[in-house]
Design an enzyme around this catalytic site. Structure first.
Site, PDB file in Angstrom:
ATOM      1  N   PHE A  15       0.852  -1.186   0.000  1.00 50.73           N
ATOM      2  CA  PHE A  15       0.000   0.000   0.000  1.00 50.73           C
ATOM      3  C   PHE A  15       0.885   1.231   0.000  1.00 50.73           C
ATOM      4  O   PHE A  15       0.985   1.942   1.003  1.00 50.73           O
ATOM      5  CB  PHE A  15      -0.914  -0.009   1.230  1.00 50.73           C
ATOM      6  CG  PHE A  15      -1.689  -1.291   1.374  1.00 50.73           C
ATOM      7  CD1 PHE A  15      -2.827  -1.507   0.613  1.00 50.73           C
ATOM      8  CD2 PHE A  15      -1.264  -2.285   2.232  1.00 50.73           C
ATOM      9  CE1 PHE A  15      -3.544  -2.689   0.719  1.00 50.73           C
ATOM     10  CE2 PHE A  15      -1.965  -3.477   2.354  1.00 50.73           C
ATOM     11  CZ  PHE A  15      -3.114  -3.674   1.598  1.00 50.73           C
ATOM     12  N   SER A  47       7.394  -1.306   1.430  1.00 45.02           N
ATOM     13  CA  SER A  47       8.129  -0.191   2.049  1.00 45.02           C
ATOM     14  C   SER A  47       9.511  -0.647   2.523  1.00 45.02           C
ATOM     15  O   SER A  47      10.485   0.110   2.473  1.00 45.02           O
ATOM     16  CB  SER A  47       7.339   0.377   3.234  1.00 45.02           C
ATOM     17  OG  SER A  47       6.951  -0.650   4.125  1.00 45.02           O
ATOM     18  N   ASP A  66       6.491  -6.099  12.563  1.00 46.23           N
ATOM     19  CA  ASP A  66       5.101  -6.417  12.186  1.00 46.23           C
ATOM     20  C   ASP A  66       4.744  -7.741  12.840  1.00 46.23           C
ATOM     21  O   ASP A  66       5.557  -8.669  12.831  1.00 46.23           O
ATOM     22  CB  ASP A  66       4.988  -6.536  10.648  1.00 46.23           C
ATOM     23  CG  ASP A  66       3.560  -6.420  10.149  1.00 46.23           C
ATOM     24  OD1 ASP A  66       2.671  -7.101  10.693  1.00 46.23           O
ATOM     25  OD2 ASP A  66       3.336  -5.661   9.200  1.00 46.23           O
ATOM     26  N   SER A 119       4.107  -3.999  17.806  1.00 43.94           N
ATOM     27  CA  SER A 119       4.996  -2.847  17.959  1.00 43.94           C
ATOM     28  C   SER A 119       5.251  -2.507  19.433  1.00 43.94           C
ATOM     29  O   SER A 119       6.392  -2.278  19.850  1.00 43.94           O
ATOM     30  CB  SER A 119       4.347  -1.678  17.206  1.00 43.94           C
ATOM     31  OG  SER A 119       4.779  -0.455  17.645  1.00 43.94           O
ATOM     32  N   ASP A 136       3.701   2.974   9.900  1.00 40.83           N
ATOM     33  CA  ASP A 136       2.716   2.565   8.887  1.00 40.83           C
ATOM     34  C   ASP A 136       2.019   1.285   9.356  1.00 40.83           C
ATOM     35  O   ASP A 136       1.829   0.343   8.604  1.00 40.83           O
ATOM     36  CB  ASP A 136       3.430   2.341   7.539  1.00 40.83           C
ATOM     37  CG  ASP A 136       2.461   2.244   6.372  1.00 40.83           C
ATOM     38  OD1 ASP A 136       1.307   2.691   6.507  1.00 40.83           O
ATOM     39  OD2 ASP A 136       2.862   1.728   5.312  1.00 40.83           O
ATOM     40  N   HIS A 139      -4.224   1.643  11.918  1.00 37.96           N
ATOM     41  CA  HIS A 139      -4.716   2.993  11.645  1.00 37.96           C
ATOM     42  C   HIS A 139      -5.827   3.458  12.579  1.00 37.96           C
ATOM     43  O   HIS A 139      -6.434   4.502  12.346  1.00 37.96           O
ATOM     44  CB  HIS A 139      -5.169   3.100  10.187  1.00 37.96           C
ATOM     45  CG  HIS A 139      -4.012   3.251   9.236  1.00 37.96           C
ATOM     46  ND1 HIS A 139      -2.703   3.095   9.653  1.00 37.96           N
ATOM     47  CD2 HIS A 139      -3.951   3.533   7.929  1.00 37.96           C
ATOM     48  CE1 HIS A 139      -1.904   3.288   8.622  1.00 37.96           C
ATOM     49  NE2 HIS A 139      -2.629   3.554   7.552  1.00 37.96           N
ATOM     50  N   HIS A 164       2.933   7.503   7.425  1.00 28.22           N
ATOM     51  CA  HIS A 164       2.203   7.280   6.171  1.00 28.22           C
ATOM     52  C   HIS A 164       0.701   7.466   6.357  1.00 28.22           C
ATOM     53  O   HIS A 164       0.191   7.376   7.462  1.00 28.22           O
ATOM     54  CB  HIS A 164       2.489   5.865   5.638  1.00 28.22           C
ATOM     55  CG  HIS A 164       2.063   5.681   4.215  1.00 28.22           C
ATOM     56  ND1 HIS A 164       1.307   4.620   3.788  1.00 28.22           N
ATOM     57  CD2 HIS A 164       2.289   6.458   3.117  1.00 28.22           C
ATOM     58  CE1 HIS A 164       1.110   4.738   2.479  1.00 28.22           C
ATOM     59  NE2 HIS A 164       1.690   5.848   2.052  1.00 28.22           N
ATOM     60  N   ASP A 165       0.012   7.746   5.248  1.00 29.71           N
ATOM     61  CA  ASP A 165      -1.457   7.858   5.198  1.00 29.71           C
ATOM     62  C   ASP A 165      -1.980   9.089   5.923  1.00 29.71           C
ATOM     63  O   ASP A 165      -2.938   9.011   6.702  1.00 29.71           O
ATOM     64  CB  ASP A 165      -2.126   6.582   5.743  1.00 29.71           C
ATOM     65  CG  ASP A 165      -1.721   5.350   4.957  1.00 29.71           C
ATOM     66  OD1 ASP A 165      -1.915   5.353   3.727  1.00 29.71           O
ATOM     67  OD2 ASP A 165      -1.174   4.405   5.561  1.00 29.71           O
TER      68      ASP A 165
HETATM   69  N1  SAH Z   1       4.274  -0.607   4.812  1.00 37.52           N
HETATM   70  C1  SAH Z   1       3.457  -1.576   4.099  1.00 37.52           C
HETATM   71  C2  SAH Z   1       1.990  -1.558   4.468  1.00 37.52           C
HETATM   72  C3  SAH Z   1       1.714  -1.811   5.929  1.00 37.52           C
HETATM   73  S1  SAH Z   1       0.041  -2.319   6.192  1.00 37.52           S
HETATM   74  C4  SAH Z   1       3.650  -1.397   2.589  1.00 37.52           C
HETATM   75  O1  SAH Z   1       4.569  -0.709   2.154  1.00 37.52           O
HETATM   76  O2  SAH Z   1       2.895  -1.970   1.822  1.00 37.52           O
HETATM   77  C5  SAH Z   1      -0.024  -2.316   7.950  1.00 37.52           C
HETATM   78  C6  SAH Z   1       0.741  -3.458   8.618  1.00 37.52           C
HETATM   79  O3  SAH Z   1       0.818  -3.140   9.993  1.00 37.52           O
HETATM   80  C7  SAH Z   1       0.100  -4.844   8.534  1.00 37.52           C
HETATM   81  O4  SAH Z   1       0.986  -5.756   7.945  1.00 37.52           O
HETATM   82  C8  SAH Z   1      -0.204  -5.226   9.984  1.00 37.52           C
HETATM   83  O5  SAH Z   1       0.032  -6.581  10.302  1.00 37.52           O
HETATM   84  C9  SAH Z   1       0.764  -4.324  10.749  1.00 37.52           C
HETATM   85  N2  SAH Z   1       0.325  -3.973  12.099  1.00 37.52           N
HETATM   86  C10 SAH Z   1      -0.869  -3.459  12.477  1.00 37.52           C
HETATM   87  N3  SAH Z   1      -0.899  -3.229  13.800  1.00 37.52           N
HETATM   88  C11 SAH Z   1       0.326  -3.603  14.283  1.00 37.52           C
HETATM   89  C12 SAH Z   1       0.923  -3.619  15.586  1.00 37.52           C
HETATM   90  N4  SAH Z   1       0.252  -3.198  16.653  1.00 37.52           N
HETATM   91  N5  SAH Z   1       2.166  -4.089  15.707  1.00 37.52           N
HETATM   92  C13 SAH Z   1       2.865  -4.532  14.625  1.00 37.52           C
HETATM   93  N6  SAH Z   1       2.353  -4.539  13.373  1.00 37.52           N
HETATM   94  C14 SAH Z   1       1.102  -4.086  13.200  1.00 37.52           C
HETATM   95 MG    MG Z   2       0.138   2.960   4.758  1.00 38.03          MG
END
Ligand code: SAH
Ligand code: MG
Length: 216
Positions: A15, A47, A66, A119, A136, A139, A164-165
């Site tokens: 994304f 990314s 992640d 995280s 990223d 959300h 991001h976003d």
């Molecule tokens: N950076 C990526 C898109 C990330 S999508 C790209 O370039 O395409 C968001 C990601 O965040 C997902 O893979 C999801 O598993 C991870 N995520 C969501 N909440 C999280 C958390 N609390 N700790 C670690 N990873 C998380």
């Molecule tokens: Mg994003």
């Protein structure tokens, strides 16, 4: 970045817009000279390939965090679900196999350190100063704020925070990333650099540096 890597990036699920990705690469190339870099939200590695390429050129390392079980909107039945990320044996999403394949194909195994964890757990005993933090992950407001508050204190003077976003207009997208971006600015510890599409780029003041809006 060579054509082989850009071809791989095009084929990698994710994304991220190309211009945003290229900005990640150029900032990581600079930040990597200060210290290691860290991203939250690897997904299938799009990314990571950009940031990792920048870190590799700088002789640095990228920690890529992640849990690999996907965000809320990526779950089965939700708008961003991709069946290829679902593991029937586990009965849940698992993007780690695709992420790992991207690292191997991108020749980034000597640069990227995958951290398969939430995280906030990875942050719990973290003690390494970072040249760059890229947020990223989830959300929702609690997820984005937790990522921000878990990692912001580790950014070195002169280092970068990228988010991001960011949608300044609520009709265009969720407001949690923009909320943390504004919190970072309000701290007075960062300069605002030009954005690339929805990618916000902030630079932490260097040691002894004064903010531009400091009263005379
Ligand atoms: N950076 C990526 C898109 C990330 S999508 C790209 O370039 O395409 C968001 C990601 O965040 C997902 O893979 C999801 O598993 C991870 N995520 C969501 N909440 C999280 C958390 N609390 N700790 C670690 N990873 C998380
Ligand atoms: Mg994003």
């Amino acid at each position: 970045m060579d054509d082989r890597l850009t071809g791989l990036i095009d084929r990698t699920k994710g994304f991220l817009d190309k211009e945003e990705g290229f900005r990640l690469y150029t900032v990581a190339r600079d930040a990597g000279r200060l210290g290691p870099c860290l991203e939250i939200g690897s997904y299938c590695g799009k990314s990571t390939l950009y940031l990792g390429a920048g870190c590799r050129e700088a002789g640095s390392v990228l920690f890529s965090v992640d849990h690999h079980t996907g965000s809320e909107e990526q779950q089965p039945g939700e708008g961003y679900f991709d069946p290829e990320t679902y593991d029937v044996r586990q009965g849940r999403m698992d993007t780690f196999p695709l992420f790992r394949k991207a690292l191997i194909q991108g020749d980034l195994e000597d640069t990227v350190v995958p951290i398969v964890s939430k995280s906030a757990v990875a942050a719990r005993r973290w003690a390494t100063p970072l040249g760059l933090v890229f947020i990223d992950g989830g959300h929702s407001f609690p997820a984005a704020f937790t990522d921000y508050q878990s990692w912001v204190g580790h950014i070195m003077p002169g280092g970068y925070l990228m988010v991001h976003d960011i949608f300044k207009n609520p009709e265009e997208g969720g407001q949690a990333p923009y909320y943390v971006y504004q919190k970072a600015l309000a701290s007075g510890l960062f300069h605002e650099l030009p954005m690339t599409k929805t990618l916000g780029v902030l630079k932490r003041l260097a040691c002894g540096e004064l903010p531009e809006d400091l009263p005379k």
